[in-house]
Design a protein around this motif. Structure first.
Motif, mmCIF file in Angstrom:
data_model
loop_
_atom_site.group_PDB
_atom_site.id
_atom_site.type_symbol
_atom_site.label_atom_id
_atom_site.label_comp_id
_atom_site.label_asym_id
_atom_site.label_seq_id
_atom_site.Cartn_x
_atom_site.Cartn_y
_atom_site.Cartn_z
ATOM 1 N N MET A 14 -26.471 -33.223 -26.734
ATOM 2 C CA MET A 14 -25.755 -33.580 -25.673
ATOM 3 C C MET A 14 -25.898 -32.202 -24.636
ATOM 4 N N ASP A 15 -26.272 -30.957 -25.152
ATOM 5 C CA ASP A 15 -25.959 -29.937 -24.265
ATOM 6 C C ASP A 15 -27.127 -29.755 -23.414
ATOM 7 N N ARG A 16 -28.512 -30.365 -23.971
ATOM 8 C CA ARG A 16 -29.558 -30.469 -23.123
ATOM 9 C C ARG A 16 -29.577 -31.402 -22.106
ATOM 10 N N VAL A 17 -28.985 -32.587 -22.697
ATOM 11 C CA VAL A 17 -29.101 -33.835 -21.771
ATOM 12 C C VAL A 17 -28.068 -33.821 -20.537
ATOM 13 N N GLY A 18 -26.860 -33.208 -20.899
ATOM 14 C CA GLY A 18 -25.563 -33.143 -19.854
ATOM 15 C C GLY A 18 -24.794 -34.037 -19.939
ATOM 16 N N GLU A 19 -23.780 -33.543 -18.956
ATOM 17 C CA GLU A 19 -22.682 -34.533 -18.525
ATOM 18 C C GLU A 19 -22.905 -35.586 -17.691
ATOM 19 N N PRO A 20 -22.322 -36.766 -17.748
ATOM 20 C CA PRO A 20 -22.270 -37.738 -16.649
ATOM 21 C C PRO A 20 -22.077 -37.178 -15.076
ATOM 22 N N ASN A 21 -22.952 -37.818 -14.337
ATOM 23 C CA ASN A 21 -22.781 -37.335 -12.873
ATOM 24 C C ASN A 21 -21.692 -37.972 -12.287
ATOM 25 N N GLU A 22 -21.163 -37.728 -10.984
ATOM 26 C CA GLU A 22 -20.012 -38.254 -10.319
ATOM 27 C C GLU A 22 -20.038 -39.862 -10.011
ATOM 28 N N MET A 23 -21.458 -40.349 -9.884
ATOM 29 C CA MET A 23 -21.661 -41.637 -9.664
ATOM 30 C C MET A 23 -21.543 -42.560 -11.065
ATOM 31 N N GLU A 24 -21.996 -41.839 -12.110
ATOM 32 C CA GLU A 24 -22.038 -42.439 -13.368
ATOM 33 C C GLU A 24 -20.885 -42.534 -14.316
ATOM 34 N N ASP A 25 -19.918 -41.554 -13.828
ATOM 35 C CA ASP A 25 -18.905 -41.264 -14.697
ATOM 36 C C ASP A 25 -17.687 -42.550 -14.546
ATOM 37 N N PRO A 26 -17.425 -42.971 -13.261
ATOM 38 C CA PRO A 26 -16.486 -44.242 -13.365
ATOM 39 C C PRO A 26 -17.117 -45.532 -13.962
ATOM 40 N N LEU A 27 -18.357 -45.662 -13.830
ATOM 41 C CA LEU A 27 -19.099 -46.827 -14.489
ATOM 42 C C LEU A 27 -18.941 -46.839 -15.821
ATOM 43 N N LEU A 28 -19.174 -45.673 -16.498
ATOM 44 C CA LEU A 28 -19.015 -45.537 -17.959
ATOM 45 C C LEU A 28 -17.294 -45.806 -18.302
ATOM 46 N N ASP A 29 -16.507 -45.974 -17.440
ATOM 47 C CA ASP A 29 -15.237 -46.472 -17.956
ATOM 48 C C ASP A 29 -15.155 -48.041 -18.014
ATOM 49 N N LEU A 30 -16.210 -48.786 -17.775
ATOM 50 C CA LEU A 30 -16.266 -50.169 -17.906
ATOM 51 C C LEU A 30 -16.698 -50.396 -19.388
ATOM 52 N N VAL A 31 -17.208 -49.562 -19.923
ATOM 53 C CA VAL A 31 -17.895 -49.827 -21.343
ATOM 54 C C VAL A 31 -17.311 -49.191 -22.492
ATOM 55 N N GLU A 32 -17.363 -49.441 -23.574
ATOM 56 C CA GLU A 32 -16.882 -48.616 -24.757
ATOM 57 C C GLU A 32 -17.296 -47.449 -24.807
ATOM 58 N N ARG A 33 -16.862 -46.424 -24.095
ATOM 59 C CA ARG A 33 -17.131 -45.115 -23.945
ATOM 60 C C ARG A 33 -16.928 -44.177 -25.045
ATOM 61 N N GLU A 34 -17.891 -43.635 -25.352
ATOM 62 C CA GLU A 34 -17.736 -42.387 -26.346
ATOM 63 C C GLU A 34 -17.858 -41.178 -25.646
ATOM 64 N N PRO A 35 -17.650 -40.054 -26.360
ATOM 65 C CA PRO A 35 -18.046 -38.738 -25.662
ATOM 66 C C PRO A 35 -19.262 -38.499 -25.460
ATOM 67 N N ASN A 36 -20.504 -39.140 -26.265
ATOM 68 C CA ASN A 36 -21.760 -38.866 -25.930
ATOM 69 C C ASN A 36 -22.272 -40.061 -25.062
ATOM 70 N N SER A 37 -21.690 -41.003 -24.427
ATOM 71 C CA SER A 37 -22.006 -41.810 -23.596
ATOM 72 C C SER A 37 -22.822 -41.499 -22.413
ATOM 73 N N ARG A 38 -23.844 -42.198 -21.999
ATOM 74 C CA ARG A 38 -24.646 -41.881 -20.528
ATOM 75 C C ARG A 38 -25.186 -43.344 -20.255
ATOM 76 N N LEU A 39 -25.400 -43.254 -18.961
ATOM 77 C CA LEU A 39 -26.158 -44.351 -18.605
ATOM 78 C C LEU A 39 -27.546 -43.903 -18.578
ATOM 79 N N SER A 40 -28.489 -44.768 -19.110
ATOM 80 C CA SER A 40 -30.095 -44.305 -19.315
ATOM 81 C C SER A 40 -30.506 -44.151 -18.144
ATOM 82 N N CYS A 41 -30.114 -45.033 -16.852
ATOM 83 C CA CYS A 41 -31.050 -44.918 -15.799
ATOM 84 C C CYS A 41 -30.862 -43.419 -15.119
ATOM 85 N N GLN A 42 -29.778 -42.617 -15.698
ATOM 86 C CA GLN A 42 -29.420 -41.308 -15.100
ATOM 87 C C GLN A 42 -29.709 -39.979 -15.748
#
Length: 105
Positions: free
Chosen positions: A58-86
């Motif tokens: 996770m440290d190397r991949v990084g946190e979700p960006n501002e566009m991605e973050d609200p979309l992750l709220d639509l899924v069963e989000r985990e602390p290590n969730s990301r959208l693979s397109c980002q």
């Protein structure tokens, strides 16, 4: 080429290779990884490419960006969730381990 290890929803591990600059989503689709629907084609307009990054990465991949973050709220989000397109491939992600989420919306 950058080696990525995808764990499909079935538990099957698939080692694939992608080019620097490709997204995890592109790499998965080009390599036949199962479980990523990618309905929007990678423009961060849905959440059908949800993956879970191995916590050790996770440290190397990084946190979700501002566009991605609200979309992750639509899924069963985990602390290590990301959208693979980002998540763009780069040399420091060599060997990355990613689990495809069991359910895409």
């Amino acid at each position: 080429m950058i080696q990525i290890e995808f764990i499909e929803p079935s538990g099957t591990t698939r080692t694939v290779f992608g080019r620097p600059g490709w997204s995890l989503m592109e790499t998965a689709l080009r390599s036949g990884v199962e479980g990523i629907a990618a309905e929007c084609g990678g423009v961060c307009g849905c959440a059908t490419c949800h993956v879970l990054i191995d916590p050790a990465w996770m440290d190397r991949v990084g946190e979700p960006n501002e566009m991605e973050d609200p979309l992750l709220d639509l899924v069963e989000r985990e602390p290590n969730s990301r959208l693979s397109c980002q998540v763009k491939l780069r040399a420091e992600l060599e060997g990355l381990v990613v689990r495809v989420a069991d359910h895409q919306i």
